[in-house]
Design a protein around this motif. Structure first.
Motif, short mmCIF file in Angstrom:
data_model
loop_
_atom_site.label_atom_id
_atom_site.label_comp_id
_atom_site.label_asym_id
_atom_site.label_seq_id
_atom_site.Cartn_x
_atom_site.Cartn_y
_atom_site.Cartn_z
N ARG A 29 0.83 -1.21 0.00
CA ARG A 29 0.00 0.00 0.00
C ARG A 29 0.86 1.26 0.00
O ARG A 29 0.57 2.21 -0.73
N ALA A 30 1.91 1.27 0.81
CA ALA A 30 2.76 2.46 0.89
C ALA A 30 3.49 2.71 -0.42
O ALA A 30 3.71 3.87 -0.81
N ALA A 31 3.86 1.64 -1.12
CA ALA A 31 4.57 1.79 -2.39
C ALA A 31 3.64 2.15 -3.54
O ALA A 31 4.10 2.57 -4.60
N GLY A 32 2.33 1.96 -3.33
CA GLY A 32 1.37 2.31 -4.37
C GLY A 32 1.47 1.42 -5.60
O GLY A 32 1.19 1.86 -6.71
N ILE A 33 1.85 0.16 -5.42
CA ILE A 33 2.03 -0.72 -6.56
C ILE A 33 0.78 -1.52 -6.89
O ILE A 33 0.74 -2.24 -7.90
N ALA A 34 -0.24 -1.42 -6.07
CA ALA A 34 -1.52 -2.08 -6.36
C ALA A 34 -2.62 -1.13 -5.91
O ALA A 34 -3.20 -1.29 -4.85
N GLU A 35 -2.85 -0.12 -6.72
CA GLU A 35 -3.77 0.95 -6.35
C GLU A 35 -5.15 0.40 -5.98
O GLU A 35 -5.74 -0.41 -6.71
N GLY A 36 -5.65 0.86 -4.83
CA GLY A 36 -6.98 0.47 -4.40
C GLY A 36 -7.07 -0.96 -3.90
O GLY A 36 -8.17 -1.44 -3.61
N PHE A 37 -5.92 -1.64 -3.79
CA PHE A 37 -5.94 -3.04 -3.37
C PHE A 37 -5.43 -3.18 -1.94
O PHE A 37 -4.45 -2.54 -1.57
N THR A 38 -6.10 -4.02 -1.18
CA THR A 38 -5.67 -4.31 0.19
C THR A 38 -5.70 -5.80 0.41
O THR A 38 -6.71 -6.46 0.12
N LEU A 39 -4.60 -6.35 0.91
CA LEU A 39 -4.59 -7.77 1.24
C LEU A 39 -5.57 -8.05 2.37
O LEU A 39 -5.72 -7.24 3.29
N ASP A 40 -6.25 -9.17 2.29
CA ASP A 40 -7.12 -9.60 3.38
C ASP A 40 -6.22 -10.16 4.48
O ASP A 40 -5.92 -11.36 4.52
N VAL A 41 -5.77 -9.26 5.34
CA VAL A 41 -4.79 -9.62 6.36
C VAL A 41 -5.30 -10.74 7.26
O VAL A 41 -4.59 -11.71 7.56
N GLY A 42 -6.54 -10.63 7.70
CA GLY A 42 -7.09 -11.64 8.60
C GLY A 42 -7.10 -13.02 7.98
O GLY A 42 -6.71 -14.00 8.61
N ALA A 43 -7.56 -13.11 6.72
CA ALA A 43 -7.63 -14.40 6.04
C ALA A 43 -6.24 -14.99 5.84
O ALA A 43 -6.02 -16.19 6.03
N LEU A 44 -5.28 -14.13 5.48
CA LEU A 44 -3.92 -14.61 5.26
C LEU A 44 -3.28 -15.09 6.57
O LEU A 44 -2.61 -16.12 6.60
N ILE A 45 -3.50 -14.34 7.64
CA ILE A 45 -2.94 -14.75 8.93
C ILE A 45 -3.52 -16.10 9.35
O ILE A 45 -2.79 -17.00 9.78
N ARG A 46 -4.85 -16.23 9.22
CA ARG A 46 -5.48 -17.50 9.60
C ARG A 46 -4.96 -18.66 8.76
O ARG A 46 -4.63 -19.73 9.29
N THR A 47 -4.84 -18.45 7.46
CA THR A 47 -4.41 -19.52 6.57
C THR A 47 -2.96 -19.90 6.82
O THR A 47 -2.63 -21.08 6.99
N VAL A 48 -2.08 -18.90 6.83
CA VAL A 48 -0.65 -19.18 6.99
C VAL A 48 -0.35 -19.75 8.38
O VAL A 48 0.43 -20.70 8.52
N ALA A 49 -0.97 -19.18 9.39
CA ALA A 49 -0.75 -19.68 10.75
C ALA A 49 -1.24 -21.12 10.89
O ALA A 49 -0.57 -21.95 11.52
N LEU A 50 -2.40 -21.42 10.28
CA LEU A 50 -2.92 -22.79 10.34
C LEU A 50 -1.97 -23.76 9.66
O LEU A 50 -1.69 -24.85 10.18
N LEU A 51 -1.45 -23.36 8.49
CA LEU A 51 -0.58 -24.25 7.73
C LEU A 51 0.81 -24.40 8.36
O LEU A 51 1.48 -25.42 8.13
#
Length: 297
Positions: free
Chosen positions: A124-146
């Motif tokens: 987001r700070a680099a502005g390389i994916a304008e208007g895009f936000t990672l679903d932080v919660g979903a990624l944390i749940r998935t990666v932590a589970l795996l």
């Protein structure tokens, strides 16, 4: 193509879970506690792997004018610490293998939670994916589970039934290595056109510079004797491809351009770090000296 991506996702899940399960089976509470209670070493490792490496990737993306796909791939790699190959690099260079293995596991565990927010902030700070936000919660749940769950199970088995852990670790590590090669082959086969286009590009240069820079920073910002410092450099230079692949699948719908750049950067890091560790290992234990020691009565 959908079938290839589905198979890649399945193999990636098996690779991540078996890798962390094998790490748990091979870890001991004492070794992990020794690293976790070495506060200066731990804090410096977290500073380098969670904070500085993503900032280095951000700076490289800007300086080298990387396109969006390559920039995103570089950030995802940089935000994912604790690559399992870091422990193997410690052995190759005849460094502090015990500390390296324990630190790699701890970084992978911390990275399960830190990966998504760190990657999201930088993208987001680099502005390389304008208007895009990672679903932080979903990624944390998935990666932590795996990552965290299979590691915890493996560590529990090691603590309660070490004889079973010894038997299972060899088989699990073999499966982890096989699935790693399958993931790498799938990334190369499914995105060979994008990867071929990267040859001689700024993306490959970014992967080389990121690996070298993180190795230097990880070595300088470590405590203890030189072998332990260079071990921390190798651990910093080896990133964890599992969470990055998970993010590409969940957040970027397996974008071929990002997958291709991710594969190119990851392979480049291996090409740089493995020979460097081998050279360092030869300097510490020359073949002639090893042969002489073996022939001594």
């Amino acid at each position: 193509m959908d079938v290839v991506l589905l198979l890649l996702n399945v193999v990636t899940i098996v690779f991540i879970t078996t890798t962390m399960f094998a790490a748990g089976l091979g870890s001991t509470v004492n070794a992990l506690t020794a690293v976790a209670t070495d506060v200066p070493l731990l804090l410096l490792a977290l500073l380098v792997n969670i904070g500085l490496v993503p900032l280095i990737a951000w700076a490289l993306g800007i300086l080298l004018h990387l396109n969006a796909a390559a920039f995103i791939a570089l950030v995802l790699v940089a935000a994912s610490p604790g690559g399992p190959f870091g422990a193997k690099l410690a052995t190759m260079q005849h460094g502090d293998a015990t500390t390296g293995a324990a630190m790699q596991v701890l970084l992978a565990a911390v990275g399960s939670v830190s990966f998504a927010p760190v990657a999201n902030i930088v993208i987001r700070a680099a502005g390389i994916a304008e208007g895009f936000t990672l679903d932080v919660g979903a990624l944390i749940r998935t990666v932590a589970l795996l990552q965290l769950v299979p590691f915890a199970i493996g560590l529990l088995v090691r603590h309660t039934r070490p004889e079973i852990a010894d038997r299972w670790q060899l088989r699990t590590a073999a499966l982890s290595n096989a699935t790693f090669l399958a993931v790498l082959a799938g990334m190369l086969a499914g995105n060979w056109q994008q990867i071929a286009a990267l040859l001689g590009s700024r993306t490959i240069l970014a992967g080389i510079v990121l690996t070298a820079a993180t190795c230097v920073v990880g070595t300088l910002l470590a405590t203890g004797p030189v072998p332990r410092r260079t071990t921390m450099g190798g651990v910093a230079a080896t990133r964890n491809v599992g969470p990055a692949l998970t993010a590409v699948g969940l957040a970027f719908h397996n974008d071929p351009a990002i997958l291709g750049a991710l594969a190119g950067i990851f392979v480049t890091s291996m090409v740089v770090s493995v020979p460097a560790a081998a050279v360092l290992g030869r300097r510490r234990h020359p073949p002639d000296a090893a042969e002489h020691s073996a022939n001594e009565p």
